[in-house]
Design an enzyme around this catalytic site. Structure first.
Site, short mmCIF file in Angstrom:
data_model
loop_
_atom_site.label_atom_id
_atom_site.label_comp_id
_atom_site.label_asym_id
_atom_site.label_seq_id
_atom_site.Cartn_x
_atom_site.Cartn_y
_atom_site.Cartn_z
N ILE A 47 0.96 -1.25 0.08
CA ILE A 47 -0.03 -0.07 -0.05
C ILE A 47 0.95 1.29 0.11
O ILE A 47 1.89 1.16 0.40
CB ILE A 47 -0.88 0.11 1.30
CG1 ILE A 47 -0.23 -0.06 2.58
CG2 ILE A 47 -2.07 -0.79 1.16
CD1 ILE A 47 -1.17 -0.15 3.75
N ASP A 48 0.43 2.33 -0.48
CA ASP A 48 1.16 3.66 -0.61
C ASP A 48 1.65 4.21 0.72
O ASP A 48 1.10 3.79 1.85
CB ASP A 48 0.21 4.48 -1.17
CG ASP A 48 -0.25 4.56 -2.56
OD1 ASP A 48 0.42 3.61 -3.12
OD2 ASP A 48 -1.17 5.29 -3.04
N ARG A 49 2.56 4.72 0.82
CA ARG A 49 3.34 5.22 1.85
C ARG A 49 2.42 6.00 2.79
O ARG A 49 2.33 6.01 3.83
CB ARG A 49 4.43 6.28 1.69
CG ARG A 49 4.96 7.03 2.75
CD ARG A 49 5.70 8.52 2.46
NE ARG A 49 6.98 8.22 1.56
CZ ARG A 49 8.07 8.10 2.00
NH1 ARG A 49 8.33 8.24 3.31
NH2 ARG A 49 9.15 7.98 1.34
N ASN A 50 1.51 6.92 2.15
CA ASN A 50 0.54 7.67 3.02
C ASN A 50 -0.84 6.99 3.38
O ASN A 50 -1.77 7.72 3.86
CB ASN A 50 0.24 9.04 2.36
CG ASN A 50 1.62 9.85 2.28
OD1 ASN A 50 2.47 9.76 3.11
ND2 ASN A 50 1.65 10.84 1.29
N THR A 51 -1.00 5.74 2.96
CA THR A 51 -2.13 5.16 3.14
C THR A 51 -1.54 3.97 4.39
O THR A 51 -0.72 3.40 4.19
CB THR A 51 -2.55 4.48 2.14
OG1 THR A 51 -2.81 5.27 1.18
CG2 THR A 51 -3.92 3.39 2.36
#
Length: 312
Positions: A146-150
């Site tokens: 999953i994305d860094r900011n998720t």
């Protein structure tokens, strides 16, 4: 002359693939020559580069000592990362983790000795469940990302067989993923399935949603239902039927309800709520819904795992 007994995590792969991972300093041309000239034997017999090895097989190698890498414990890069993990579930095959927003899952250009996969290796090393010296060709790995900011659930596989099974199950959509998203505003319909197409722009790392297929586009299917209405926002549970880059963020923005805090896809949208450091998105639940044989992971079928207190 040296011998190597193939361990469980190294089985199930072609001989040349194993040798390339095990002896990184050996040129491939030399490796193939060693196989042809019987300097490398499998169970005491001549072998072929395409032979599949299995646990218990024995390789006999008449090769230079310099190809047997010696690694000092203190030089393992993963030991520089913390070993702290938020563990939802763990057994002998897998770990289900709650990754917090802001942490990258794999090394990238911003990597400074801390990412989720390195934390996993450090953790398993301390537990004596991972030994880089005895398992040269397999390293515990993350099954999804999953994305860094998720924030949210990431699965790590401890052995090669579990990794192969889960990779196949995710590809065939037999692992269901559910997200919680805080939307700016509220969709006209409180539940629905969105079907559109998505085009990725690699140079800007952005995507756009189109109603009809265009060159380079891929179909996206996003199912949602509103679980709570608030003043300027609404909390939605979202199930992905396809898994594309930024799919949830772009798809919800395309119907006029970008995620709160998502300046990439919410900027310029009417009613956009930009009061957060990260986009308000959390991969909060997974369900194993196997429709075909899952081998050693069959016991997971039908089980759900969920992050409590997401805080969106």
């Amino acid at each position: 002359m040296r011998t190597i007994e193939i361990k469980e995590n190294d089985g199930g792969q072609r001989l040349d693939k194993y040798l390339s991972k095990r002896f990184k300093a050996m040129p491939k041309s030399l490796m193939y020559k060693y196989i042809r000239t019987k300097y490398i034997k499998l169970n005491g017999k001549k072998c072929d580069k395409s032979d599949f090895i299995k646990a218990g097989d024995v390789l006999t190698l008449y090769i230079k000592d310099e190809f047997f890498e010696q690694s000092a414990e203190k030089n393992y890069e993963f030991l520089k990362a913390p070993d702290k993990l938020e563990i939802i579930y763990e057994d002998e095959n897998i770990i289900i983790l709650d990754k917090k927003p802001g942490l990258i899952v794999h090394q990238d250009k911003s990597y400074h000795f801390d990412c989720l996969v390195m934390r996993v290796l450090h953790y398993l090393y301390k537990k004596e469940e991972y030994d880089p010296e005895s398992e040269k060709s397999f390293t515990p790995a993350l099954v999804n990302r999953i994305d860094r900011n998720t924030g949210g659930i990431v699965i790590a596989a401890k052995n090669a067989e579990s990794l192969r099974i889960l990779n196949a199950k995710i590809k065939s959509r037999e692992v269901e993923k559910y997200y919680l998203a805080l939307l700016s505003g509220c969709p006209k319909k409180e539940s629905g399935i969105l079907r559109d197409h998505l085009v990725k722009n690699n140079s800007t790392n952005t995507v756009r949603v189109t109603k009809k297929p265009v060159e380079g586009s891929k179909e996206i299917i996003t199912e949602y239902r509103i679980v709570e209405k608030r003043d300027k926002t609404s909390l939605a549970e979202i199930k992905l039927h396809t898994g594309r880059t930024h799919q949830i963020r772009a798809h919800m923005a395309s119907i006029g309800c970008p995620l709160a805090g998502d300046s990439k896809y919410g900027k310029g949208k009417k009613g956009f709520v930009n009061d957060r450091k990260y986009q308000a998105l959390y991969a909060y639940k997974i369900k194993f819904a196997f429709t075909s044989d899952a081998g050693r992971l069959s016991y997971l079928n039908g089980k759900e795992f969920e992050v409590k207190n997401v805080g969106l």
